[in-house]
Scaffold this motif. Structure first.
Motif, PDB file in Angstrom:
ATOM      1  N   GLU A   1       0.831  -1.255  -0.065  1.00  0.00           N
ATOM      2  CA  GLU A   1       0.049  -0.078  -0.067  1.00  0.00           C
ATOM      3  C   GLU A   1       0.935   1.255   0.052  1.00  0.00           C
ATOM      4  OE1 GLU A   1      -4.270  -1.120   2.202  1.00  0.00           O
ATOM      5  OE2 GLU A   1      -2.681  -0.198   3.380  1.00  0.00           O
ATOM      6  N   GLU A   2       2.203   1.162   0.272  1.00  0.00           N
ATOM      7  CA  GLU A   2       3.044   2.225   0.376  1.00  0.00           C
ATOM      8  C   GLU A   2       3.096   2.882  -1.122  1.00  0.00           C
ATOM      9  OE1 GLU A   2       6.831   1.543   3.044  1.00  0.00           O
ATOM     10  OE2 GLU A   2       6.674  -0.202   1.527  1.00  0.00           O
ATOM     11  N   PHE A   3       2.666   2.280  -2.227  1.00  0.00           N
ATOM     12  CA  PHE A   3       2.747   2.990  -3.557  1.00  0.00           C
ATOM     13  C   PHE A   3       1.407   3.260  -4.007  1.00  0.00           C
ATOM     14  CE2 PHE A   3       6.766   0.251  -3.048  1.00  0.00           C
ATOM     15  CZ  PHE A   3       7.516   1.274  -2.998  1.00  0.00           C
ATOM     16  N   GLN A   4       0.598   2.931  -3.199  1.00  0.00           N
ATOM     17  CA  GLN A   4      -0.828   3.940  -3.505  1.00  0.00           C
ATOM     18  C   GLN A   4      -0.748   5.191  -3.478  1.00  0.00           C
ATOM     19  OE1 GLN A   4      -3.995   1.569  -1.904  1.00  0.00           O
ATOM     20  NE2 GLN A   4      -3.343  -0.452  -2.246  1.00  0.00           N
ATOM     21  N   ALA A   5      -1.247   5.865  -4.406  1.00  0.00           N
ATOM     22  CA  ALA A   5      -1.407   7.471  -3.736  1.00  0.00           C
ATOM     23  C   ALA A   5      -2.410   7.742  -2.810  1.00  0.00           C
ATOM     24  CB  ALA A   5      -1.790   8.293  -5.251  1.00  0.00           C
ATOM     25  N   ILE A   6      -1.867   8.569  -1.719  1.00  0.00           N
ATOM     26  CA  ILE A   6      -2.401   9.024  -0.526  1.00  0.00           C
ATOM     27  C   ILE A   6      -2.101  10.305  -0.379  1.00  0.00           C
ATOM     28  CG2 ILE A   6      -3.353   8.853   1.672  1.00  0.00           C
ATOM     29  CD1 ILE A   6      -3.185   5.955   1.559  1.00  0.00           C
ATOM     30  N   ARG A   7      -3.111  11.443  -0.850  1.00  0.00           N
ATOM     31  CA  ARG A   7      -2.690  12.726  -0.672  1.00  0.00           C
ATOM     32  C   ARG A   7      -3.557  13.380   0.333  1.00  0.00           C
ATOM     33  NH1 ARG A   7       0.936  10.910  -2.573  1.00  0.00           N
ATOM     34  NH2 ARG A   7       1.751  10.812  -4.532  1.00  0.00           N
ATOM     35  N   SER A   8      -2.818  14.405   1.352  1.00  0.00           N
ATOM     36  CA  SER A   8      -3.848  15.128   2.388  1.00  0.00           C
ATOM     37  C   SER A   8      -4.413  16.398   1.531  1.00  0.00           C
ATOM     38  CB  SER A   8      -3.100  15.438   3.468  1.00  0.00           C
ATOM     39  OG  SER A   8      -1.832  16.233   3.073  1.00  0.00           O
TER      40      SER A   8
END
Length: 801
Positions: free
Chosen positions: A126-133
């Motif tokens: 999951e580290e390489f999924q995009a999660i943006r605040s």
């Protein structure tokens, strides 16, 4: 692109080339079977107020090319407690997709998170999924966002290649970590524990993330690092214990070459062979063997390598991994194509029209264009398209504004120190060499896919023909026939539609009562829950007091939000736009009339010979397509024309029936109603066709697959399937129209947003927008890629009238 990466080692360094070893074989399997996707998200703004629309654009790459693995993207909105608030599924065209989230008016002020992933990416970390605040402000909320300056910071130390050996001058990276805001100005020094008052070496941090120093240690001595920020806070960290024997891998990146050496001490006199592998992403680009260790410096020319992270891995004769080190190839000479602007007509006056052209000298299918106030912040300031593609898409890391390492004024030494402090996490050499590869639990499907089962009187309807009769908005009624397998199952692959689609069904045998037939559908896709934690936030929530003043930025956002309500309620299109829209609607209507559902694809180019084009001068209608679709080539041999798309043969259909070029060559151009070029997979492809098609529709061919009696489906059983989530259109005021004159105040910060500005060959790419009441400078961001070289196209500049 991959061909450009390959570098073949020669014998100029007296290094022996060798047969494919265990590590190389393992990586080849990983590269072929487990391509790794990178996901970049661009928002139209950096922050929002409750009640606004958040528009986003996604870019998905495998290596350095737009992905060909995934055709759908899942995008989710979370609050800070990891509660899922909203979710979208959007189609990907050449690895790109776009959509929006409507933020509720009562949304509490807080930090929220946008997560983006493909089905394929859920098989990996999951580290390489995009999660943006994203910060969402709401002056009516009982709590307000404040930057976290109270959280402390800590330090980690990272020796180059992981070894700290007696009498070998070693480079260290010093990394800062914090739950809140990191100090911008900080420094450090090294001392011996036995002599704490004597500074052996000192340094200043490059930025909030990283610093570096060099030290030559002595066996038996212990060393300590002291770091101090500009507020006087200090922290001490012990350096690793000095060892008496070992190897230190030292690397340096220069414009001409990557230089490396294996500096050793007390490694014994026994003969030993060392294997050196250089990799970029999942591909080996350099390989060599060393029979002796020395301080000799070896070079890897960079002229045939792309920008990116080069990792050197050192193995012994037993295939044990000894050392690793990463460095960046030509960080100050990025191979990026810059969009060129021409015919720039900017006017700084309030609500004036602005125009510029993007010079069409790059073979790109489309551009993403964003125009902001000159002083506006963007999500590109923190993690840009380039930093995702070249760094954070492969290195999962807690970095403050990694975009800084790919700007004109970037510090190459800082980027090198970052890579010393990191490890390659896409694969683990020991795991893949042991034959342990990722487990593929979630298989990707082309676009929207459903699986179904047909039962007849409660029993599976085996090897049965089923008629599906589709009813689509503004698209009439059409049918599609499928056949079940021995267990009554069937599948629909590659569907492309928004919102929902209704259809009726019946078995092909009209004698069977409809009450005895049951069809159950299940989507072949699913949203995958987020297992890990959300990223840290730089903000904290504090109670709002009556004395708190709303920031000017939030006031502008609120005023712009209210202005958009006026636009959406009262705006009318000017006559010219009506004409353009009418023309587009006529083409859409023609496409809907002629194309069946199985020949629909969002990645298609339509040529309308009824409302728009006169092809009377073309003897062979395929000649017309030459040069009009990127990647499509026509080759003539006598009177015959053969067609290829990106080097592979492309199928030809006449009124949705397979046709040969000789059939098309005898077709009068006056009989052609429409030509459609479908790029990539589509349902109507035969024999597993994934390269697309040229679909030619004749005026006499009529509508393919139409049902003459439109009332017939109402007598059958009906069902509804969900499609892609539809994006709310982004709109701006057109001050040439009187209907917009009643807008009292215009404080928009986003002056233009087009996530898919399509490019027509040999035609100028024009961008037009109107000022707000305040803008004097314009920040223009353009993102794309070159279809031939797959080099990124990137432009981010502030322009003045």
């Amino acid at each position: 692109m991959m061909k450009k990466m390959i570098f073949t080692s020669s014998l100029m360094w007296s290094l022996t080339l060798f047969a494919q070893g265990k590590a190389e074989q393992a990586l080849k399997i990983f590269e072929e079977k487990y391509p790794q996707e990178k996901i970049h998200l661009l928002f139209d703004k950096k922050s929002y107020v409750a009640g606004e629309n958040l528009w986003f654009k996604s870019f998905i790459y495998t290596g350095y090319e737009p992905t060909s693995v995934s055709t759908s993207l899942f995008v989710e909105l979370y609050d800070s407690n990891k509660t899922l608030l909203d979710k979208k599924m959007i189609p990907l065209l050449n690895g790109e997709g776009n959509g929006n989230f409507a933020l509720p008016e009562n949304m509490k002020e807080n930090v929220y998170y946008i997560r983006a992933y493909t089905t394929w990416s859920t098989n990996f970390s999951e580290e390489f999924q995009a999660i943006r605040s994203v910060e969402v402000y709401n002056p009516s909320s009982p709590e307000k966002l404040m930057i976290d300056t109270a959280s402390g910071w800590n330090v980690t130390l990272h020796p180059e290649s992981g070894t700290f050996i007696d009498q070998i001058n070693t480079k260290f990276a010093v990394r800062l970590h914090s739950k809140g805001q990191k100090p911008l100005n900080w420094k450090g020094y090294i001392t011996e524990l036995a002599r704490p008052d004597v500074k052996l070496t000192s340094f200043k941090g490059f930025d909030e993330n990283i610093g570096s120093f060099k030290l030559t240690p002595e066996l038996g001595k212990k060393y300590q690092l002291t770091v101090e920020d500009d507020k006087g806070k200090k922290q001490t960290v012990d350096l690793p214990e000095v060892i008496s024997a070992g190897i230190n891998l030292q690397m340096e990146s220069s414009p001409e070459a990557i230089k490396y050496s294996l500096v050793s001490k007390n490694m014994g006199t026994e003969s030993q062979t060392y294997t050196i592998l250089g990799t970029i992403n999942d591909q080996i680009v350099y390989k060599a063997k060393l029979n002796t260790l020395s301080d000799k410096i070896y070079t890897i020319p960079t002229e045939k390598l792309v920008n990116g992270i080069l990792q050197l891995s050192i193995f012994n004769e037993k295939d044990d991994l000894l050392l690793q080190r990463m460095c960046f190839i030509q960080p100050k000479h990025l191979q990026v194509k810059k969009a060129e602007l021409s015919k720039i007509s900017f006017n700084g006056a309030s609500r004036s029209q602005n125009i510029f052209n993007i010079t069409n000298s790059i073979d790109s299918p489309n551009y993403t264009v964003l125009v902001l106030n000159g002083d506006s912040k963007s999500t590109e300031d923190e993690n840009s398209f380039l930093s995702t593609l070249l760094l954070t898409g492969d290195i999962s890391t807690d970095l403050e504004s990694p975009a800084r390492y790919f700007r004109k004024d970037s510090d190459a030494d800082a980027l090198d120190a970052v890579l010393i402090s990191e490890k390659w996490k896409r694969y683990d050499w020991k795991m893949i060499m042991a034959g342990s590869y990722p487990m593929i639990k979630n298989k990707t499907e082309p676009y929207i896919s459903y699986k179904g089962k047909v039962t007849l009187s409660g029993k599976p309807a085996a090897n049965t023909d089923l008629n599906l009769i589709f009813s689509m908005p503004d698209n009439g009624t059409k049918f599609y026939q499928i056949k079940t397998d021995q267990s009554g199952f069937f599948a629909l692959h590659g569907l492309m539609f928004e919102d929902s689609i209704k259809f009726s069904y019946q078995l092909n045998d009209p004698k069977i009562p409809k009450e005895q037939v049951q069809v159950i559908f299940q989507p072949n896709y699913s949203y995958i829950p987020l297992r890990g934690a959300l990223p840290r936030s730089y903000y904290t929530l504090q109670p709002r007091t009556p004395e708190d003043q709303t920031s000017p930025e939030v006031i502008k956002y609120t005023e712009a939000k209210n202005m958009y309500k006026v636009i959406n309620e009262k705006a009318t299109l000017i006559e010219e736009v009506k004409i353009i829209k009418q023309k587009k609607n006529l083409t859409k209507k023609l496409n809907d009339e002629l194309s069946s559902l199985t020949f629909k694809n969002s990645n298609e180019v339509i040529f309308d010979f009824v409302n728009d084009i006169n092809a009377g001068s073309y003897m062979n209608i395929l000649d017309y397509l030459q040069g009009r679709v990127a990647g499509l080539q026509m080759q003539k041999q006598g009177f015959d024309v053969t067609a290829t798309f990106r080097g592979a043969p492309i199928s030809i259909f006449l009124d949705e029936m397979p046709a040969s070029p000789s059939q098309i060559s005898s077709l009068p151009s006056s009989d052609v109603a429409m030509i459609k070029v479908i790029r990539g997979y589509f349902v109507g492809g035969t024999g597993g066709n994934t390269n697309g098609a040229i679909a030619i529709y004749t005026k006499r061919g009529g509508v393919s697959g139409n049902i003459d009696n439109s009332s017939k489906p109402t007598n059958l059983k009906q069902i509804t399937l969900k499609g892609y989530d539809k994006e709310i259109a982004f709109s701006n005021p057109d001050y040439s129209n009187e209907s917009f004159k009643n807008i009292s105040k215009d404080t928009r910060t986003v002056l233009y947003w087009n996530p898919f500005l399509e490019i027509q060959p040999k035609e100028p790419v024009k961008v037009e927008f109107y000022n707000n009441d305040e803008t004097k400078d314009y920040r223009v961001i353009i993102i794309g890629y070159d279809s031939n070289s797959f080099l990124p196209v990137y432009y981010d500049n502030v322009l003045k009238p």
